[in-house]
Design a protein around this motif. Structure first.
Motif, PDB file in Angstrom:
ATOM      1  N   ASP A  40      48.278  58.057 -14.617  1.00 28.37           N
ATOM      2  CA  ASP A  40      46.995  58.037 -13.914  1.00 28.37           C
ATOM      3  C   ASP A  40      46.858  59.178 -12.903  1.00 28.37           C
ATOM      4  O   ASP A  40      45.890  59.210 -12.130  1.00 28.37           O
ATOM      5  CB  ASP A  40      46.779  56.694 -13.211  1.00 28.37           C
ATOM      6  N   ALA A  41      47.802  60.139 -12.939  1.00 28.15           N
ATOM      7  CA  ALA A  41      47.756  61.259 -12.006  1.00 28.15           C
ATOM      8  C   ALA A  41      47.015  62.472 -12.571  1.00 28.15           C
ATOM      9  O   ALA A  41      46.733  63.417 -11.835  1.00 28.15           O
ATOM     10  CB  ALA A  41      49.181  61.678 -11.617  1.00 28.15           C
ATOM     11  N   PHE A  42      46.699  62.459 -13.851  1.00 30.00           N
ATOM     12  CA  PHE A  42      46.087  63.631 -14.484  1.00 30.00           C
ATOM     13  C   PHE A  42      44.577  63.679 -14.218  1.00 30.00           C
ATOM     14  O   PHE A  42      43.897  62.652 -14.309  1.00 30.00           O
ATOM     15  CB  PHE A  42      46.330  63.611 -15.992  1.00 30.00           C
ATOM     16  N   PRO A  43      44.019  64.870 -13.921  1.00 34.85           N
ATOM     17  CA  PRO A  43      42.569  65.003 -13.711  1.00 34.85           C
ATOM     18  C   PRO A  43      41.827  65.133 -15.045  1.00 34.85           C
ATOM     19  O   PRO A  43      41.255  66.181 -15.365  1.00 34.85           O
ATOM     20  CB  PRO A  43      42.468  66.283 -12.874  1.00 34.85           C
ATOM     21  N   TYR A 231      59.493  82.933  -4.377  1.00 36.08           N
ATOM     22  CA  TYR A 231      58.978  81.559  -4.338  1.00 36.08           C
ATOM     23  C   TYR A 231      58.445  81.181  -5.707  1.00 36.08           C
ATOM     24  O   TYR A 231      57.642  81.912  -6.301  1.00 36.08           O
ATOM     25  CB  TYR A 231      57.873  81.482  -3.287  1.00 36.08           C
ATOM     26  N   ALA A 232      58.888  80.036  -6.218  1.00 35.75           N
ATOM     27  CA  ALA A 232      58.421  79.532  -7.512  1.00 35.75           C
ATOM     28  C   ALA A 232      57.544  78.310  -7.279  1.00 35.75           C
ATOM     29  O   ALA A 232      57.996  77.315  -6.707  1.00 35.75           O
ATOM     30  CB  ALA A 232      59.600  79.172  -8.405  1.00 35.75           C
ATOM     31  N   GLY A 233      56.288  78.384  -7.720  1.00 35.63           N
ATOM     32  CA  GLY A 233      55.366  77.266  -7.626  1.00 35.63           C
ATOM     33  C   GLY A 233      54.938  76.821  -9.008  1.00 35.63           C
ATOM     34  O   GLY A 233      55.179  77.510  -9.997  1.00 35.63           O
ATOM     35  N   SER A 234      54.280  75.667  -9.069  1.00 32.76           N
ATOM     36  CA  SER A 234      53.941  75.108 -10.379  1.00 32.76           C
ATOM     37  C   SER A 234      52.746  74.175 -10.273  1.00 32.76           C
ATOM     38  O   SER A 234      52.543  73.507  -9.257  1.00 32.76           O
ATOM     39  CB  SER A 234      55.140  74.333 -10.931  1.00 32.76           C
ATOM     40  N   PHE A 235      51.961  74.119 -11.359  1.00 33.54           N
ATOM     41  CA  PHE A 235      50.895  73.134 -11.485  1.00 33.54           C
ATOM     42  C   PHE A 235      51.339  71.932 -12.319  1.00 33.54           C
ATOM     43  O   PHE A 235      50.553  71.027 -12.578  1.00 33.54           O
ATOM     44  CB  PHE A 235      49.662  73.769 -12.138  1.00 33.54           C
ATOM     45  N   SER A 236      52.600  71.921 -12.730  1.00 38.72           N
ATOM     46  CA  SER A 236      53.063  70.872 -13.646  1.00 38.72           C
ATOM     47  C   SER A 236      53.001  69.484 -13.039  1.00 38.72           C
ATOM     48  O   SER A 236      52.683  68.517 -13.720  1.00 38.72           O
ATOM     49  CB  SER A 236      54.491  71.176 -14.106  1.00 38.72           C
ATOM     50  N   LYS A 237      53.318  69.356 -11.763  1.00 47.38           N
ATOM     51  CA  LYS A 237      53.350  68.040 -11.145  1.00 47.38           C
ATOM     52  C   LYS A 237      52.038  67.676 -10.456  1.00 47.38           C
ATOM     53  O   LYS A 237      51.868  66.539 -10.023  1.00 47.38           O
ATOM     54  CB  LYS A 237      54.503  67.961 -10.127  1.00 47.38           C
ATOM     55  N   VAL A 238      51.099  68.633 -10.354  1.00 48.79           N
ATOM     56  CA  VAL A 238      49.843  68.338  -9.658  1.00 48.79           C
ATOM     57  C   VAL A 238      48.613  68.419 -10.559  1.00 48.79           C
ATOM     58  O   VAL A 238      47.567  67.874 -10.204  1.00 48.79           O
ATOM     59  CB  VAL A 238      49.648  69.265  -8.438  1.00 48.79           C
ATOM     60  N   GLU A 283      36.454  74.636  -8.076  1.00 50.21           N
ATOM     61  CA  GLU A 283      35.184  73.962  -8.370  1.00 50.21           C
ATOM     62  C   GLU A 283      35.235  72.456  -8.155  1.00 50.21           C
ATOM     63  O   GLU A 283      34.225  71.768  -8.307  1.00 50.21           O
ATOM     64  CB  GLU A 283      34.756  74.261  -9.815  1.00 50.21           C
ATOM     65  N   THR A 284      36.409  71.916  -7.858  1.00 53.73           N
ATOM     66  CA  THR A 284      36.527  70.487  -7.556  1.00 53.73           C
ATOM     67  C   THR A 284      37.122  70.347  -6.158  1.00 53.73           C
ATOM     68  O   THR A 284      37.534  71.330  -5.537  1.00 53.73           O
ATOM     69  CB  THR A 284      37.440  69.771  -8.574  1.00 53.73           C
ATOM     70  N   ASP A 285      37.167  69.125  -5.665  1.00 50.28           N
ATOM     71  CA  ASP A 285      37.797  68.878  -4.362  1.00 50.28           C
ATOM     72  C   ASP A 285      39.306  68.769  -4.602  1.00 50.28           C
ATOM     73  O   ASP A 285      39.851  67.677  -4.766  1.00 50.28           O
ATOM     74  CB  ASP A 285      37.235  67.591  -3.748  1.00 50.28           C
ATOM     75  N   TYR A 286      39.960  69.910  -4.599  1.00 52.48           N
ATOM     76  CA  TYR A 286      41.378  69.975  -4.952  1.00 52.48           C
ATOM     77  C   TYR A 286      42.242  69.231  -3.934  1.00 52.48           C
ATOM     78  O   TYR A 286      43.202  68.549  -4.304  1.00 52.48           O
ATOM     79  CB  TYR A 286      41.807  71.439  -5.054  1.00 52.48           C
ATOM     80  N   GLU A 287      41.891  69.338  -2.660  1.00 54.27           N
ATOM     81  CA  GLU A 287      42.682  68.653  -1.638  1.00 54.27           C
ATOM     82  C   GLU A 287      42.567  67.136  -1.781  1.00 54.27           C
ATOM     83  O   GLU A 287      43.547  66.407  -1.571  1.00 54.27           O
ATOM     84  CB  GLU A 287      42.252  69.099  -0.242  1.00 54.27           C
ATOM     85  N   ALA A 288      41.387  66.659  -2.168  1.00 50.39           N
ATOM     86  CA  ALA A 288      41.224  65.226  -2.407  1.00 50.39           C
ATOM     87  C   ALA A 288      42.047  64.789  -3.613  1.00 50.39           C
ATOM     88  O   ALA A 288      42.604  63.682  -3.632  1.00 50.39           O
ATOM     89  CB  ALA A 288      39.749  64.897  -2.624  1.00 50.39           C
ATOM     90  N   HIS A 289      42.124  65.654  -4.619  1.00 49.09           N
ATOM     91  CA  HIS A 289      42.951  65.362  -5.799  1.00 49.09           C
ATOM     92  C   HIS A 289      44.417  65.229  -5.396  1.00 49.09           C
ATOM     93  O   HIS A 289      45.105  64.286  -5.819  1.00 49.09           O
ATOM     94  CB  HIS A 289      42.785  66.469  -6.838  1.00 49.09           C
ATOM     95  N   ILE A 296      49.128  57.596  -5.133  1.00 49.59           N
ATOM     96  CA  ILE A 296      49.771  56.999  -6.312  1.00 49.59           C
ATOM     97  C   ILE A 296      51.274  56.910  -6.105  1.00 49.59           C
ATOM     98  O   ILE A 296      51.896  55.856  -6.308  1.00 49.59           O
ATOM     99  CB  ILE A 296      49.446  57.819  -7.579  1.00 49.59           C
ATOM    100  N   TYR A 297      51.888  58.015  -5.672  1.00 52.44           N
ATOM    101  CA  TYR A 297      53.346  58.042  -5.573  1.00 52.44           C
ATOM    102  C   TYR A 297      53.861  57.297  -4.344  1.00 52.44           C
ATOM    103  O   TYR A 297      54.985  56.800  -4.348  1.00 52.44           O
ATOM    104  CB  TYR A 297      53.837  59.490  -5.611  1.00 52.44           C
ATOM    105  N   ARG A 298      53.037  57.223  -3.312  1.00 48.26           N
ATOM    106  CA  ARG A 298      53.414  56.393  -2.164  1.00 48.26           C
ATOM    107  C   ARG A 298      53.538  54.929  -2.591  1.00 48.26           C
ATOM    108  O   ARG A 298      54.493  54.226  -2.234  1.00 48.26           O
ATOM    109  CB  ARG A 298      52.369  56.538  -1.054  1.00 48.26           C
TER     110      ARG A 298
END
Length: 397
Positions: A40-43, A231-238, A283-289, A296-298
């Motif tokens: 349920d974490a996927f947009p 620095y290595a970043g990723s969109f895999s978990k977000v 284009e979306t509310d990324y911070e709200a996402h 969810i994870y909390r």
């Protein structure tokens, strides 16, 4: 036909430990061994709507070749976003979009290492990165972990002792597998030590946005004024692991060589996925996402912690504290064979990852195992911990 494999591949052998993990694909087995985002974490809606608009109105943007460095609007936005929000990146840095953060490990290793050179890493550490380093025939030297991150005294000893150290690999936020977060004091010390020894820091931060408790800690890269940190970043978990979009922010001279290496691997990362990530951010509310993911994870971590308090604590099974991420690192009491425990747990229809899988030397003694709380359902989490406790009681009865 007789096949002749390369020396660096010939040295890679399948581990018997991995065979345990194959059982997690059985639908009757509770998969506490996975590392996937919660379903349920996927947009979903954003991906669907953006994809439809993209393929209807500007399909060539997604279907044509792109430049190796990455989709320009995504690169530009990420540089500004990371600088503004996390103080990551300077005028001396550049950004490279990669096929997942895993490719950052591969490209930097290919760029820096000669066979036999040394890579320092946390012990334990992420198995995917360790296997990448092994494939280039690096000498892996593990540095023990403490409750607040890597043991900096042991790190300093290794930097003074080891030859041809090319970089230190670290996951400072909610480390995989331990869940530990490195303190700011230690981040400063790690930076200073590596700078003084002319050793690059490879800072892997796939879980940093998934903090659901405690206070944010500045990244090591935010301390970097001398081109020490990649620095290595990723969109895999977000956003989505299936899209395979990651990125590296680091010194221009290093990234230029990584670009050349990437041209020989996959030319460029998936254009459709890069555009989706860019448009979700802009284009979306990324911070709200991101906040929704933390919620969810909390909740799911709370279910896990409640079950461990109920079933593990009376048995003396302990766990490292974690304030985010996807994992819990649990340790059995003295006198219980961890590998035997993991095998018997699988027979009881619950699968966890043996701690030895995350060591530079899998033959070293280890009483720990990793649990993932993002993939299982709430009921599977509660049942899985109960079954693990039952397995322990059966072994010690």
């Amino acid at each position: 036909m007789e096949y002749q494999f390369s020396e660096r591949v010939k040295s890679l052998k399948p581990s018997a430990i991995r065979e345990i993990l194959k059982n997690s694909s059985d639908p009757s087995v509770i998969p506490l061994s996975a590392g996937n985002p919660a379903p349920d974490a996927f947009p979903y809606d954003a991906v669907r709507q953006i994809s439809q608009d993209l393929l209807q109105n500007t399909p060539i943007d997604a279907l044509q070749y792109g430049v190796t460095e990455g989709y320009a609007p995504l690169r530009q936005h990420l540089l500004g976003y990371m600088q503004k929000k996390h103080h990551v990146g300077s005028e001396n840095d550049d950004i490279l979009i990669t096929s997942g953060a895993q490719q950052v490990m591969d490209l930097l290793t290919k760029t820096l290492l000669n066979e036999g050179d040394t890579v320092l890493c946390e012990a334990p550490s992420f198995i995917g990165s360790l296997n990448t380093f092994r494939s280039y025939r690096a000498k892996l030297v593990g540095i023990p972990m403490e409750e607040d991150g890597i043991d900096t005294q042991k790190l300093e000893e290794a930097l003074n002792r080891e030859k041809n150290v090319k970089y230190l690999y670290t996951i400072p936020n909610f480390q995989n597998p331990s869940g530990i977060t490195m303190s700011l004091e230690k981040r400063k010390k790690v930076y200073e030590l590596c700078r003084d020894h002319n050793v690059i820091v490879l800072e892997d931060n796939p879980y940093g946005d998934l903090r659901f408790a405690g206070e944010d800690v500045p990244s090591i890269k935010s301390l970097d004024t001398e081109g020490v940190v990649v620095y290595a970043g990723s969109f895999s978990k977000v956003i989505s692991p299936g899209m395979r979009v990651g990125y590296a922010i680091g010194p221009k001279a290093v990234l230029q060589k990584m670009v050349v290496c990437k041209q020989g691997e996959d030319v460029h990362s998936n254009m459709w996925a890069q555009i989706i990530c860019h448009r979700i951010m802009t284009e979306t509310d990324y911070e709200a996402h991101l906040e929704r993911l933390r919620t969810i994870y909390r909740r799911k971590s709370g279910i896990l912690l409640e079950a461990m308090e109920k079933y593990f604590k009376p048995l003396g099974i302990t766990w490292s504290q974690f304030e985010g991420g996807l994992f819990a690192w649990c340790t059995l009491p003295q006198g219980v064979d961890m590998l035997d425990f993991v095998k018997k747990a699988t027979e009881n229809k619950v699968c966890v990852v043996p701690g030895t899988a995350f060591l530079t030397d899998e033959s070293e003694p280890c009483r720990s195992f990793r649990i993932n709380f993002s993939t299982p359902t709430d009921q599977q989490l509660a049942d899985g911990i109960r079954l693990l406790a039952q397995t322990y009681e059966e072994m010690t009865r």
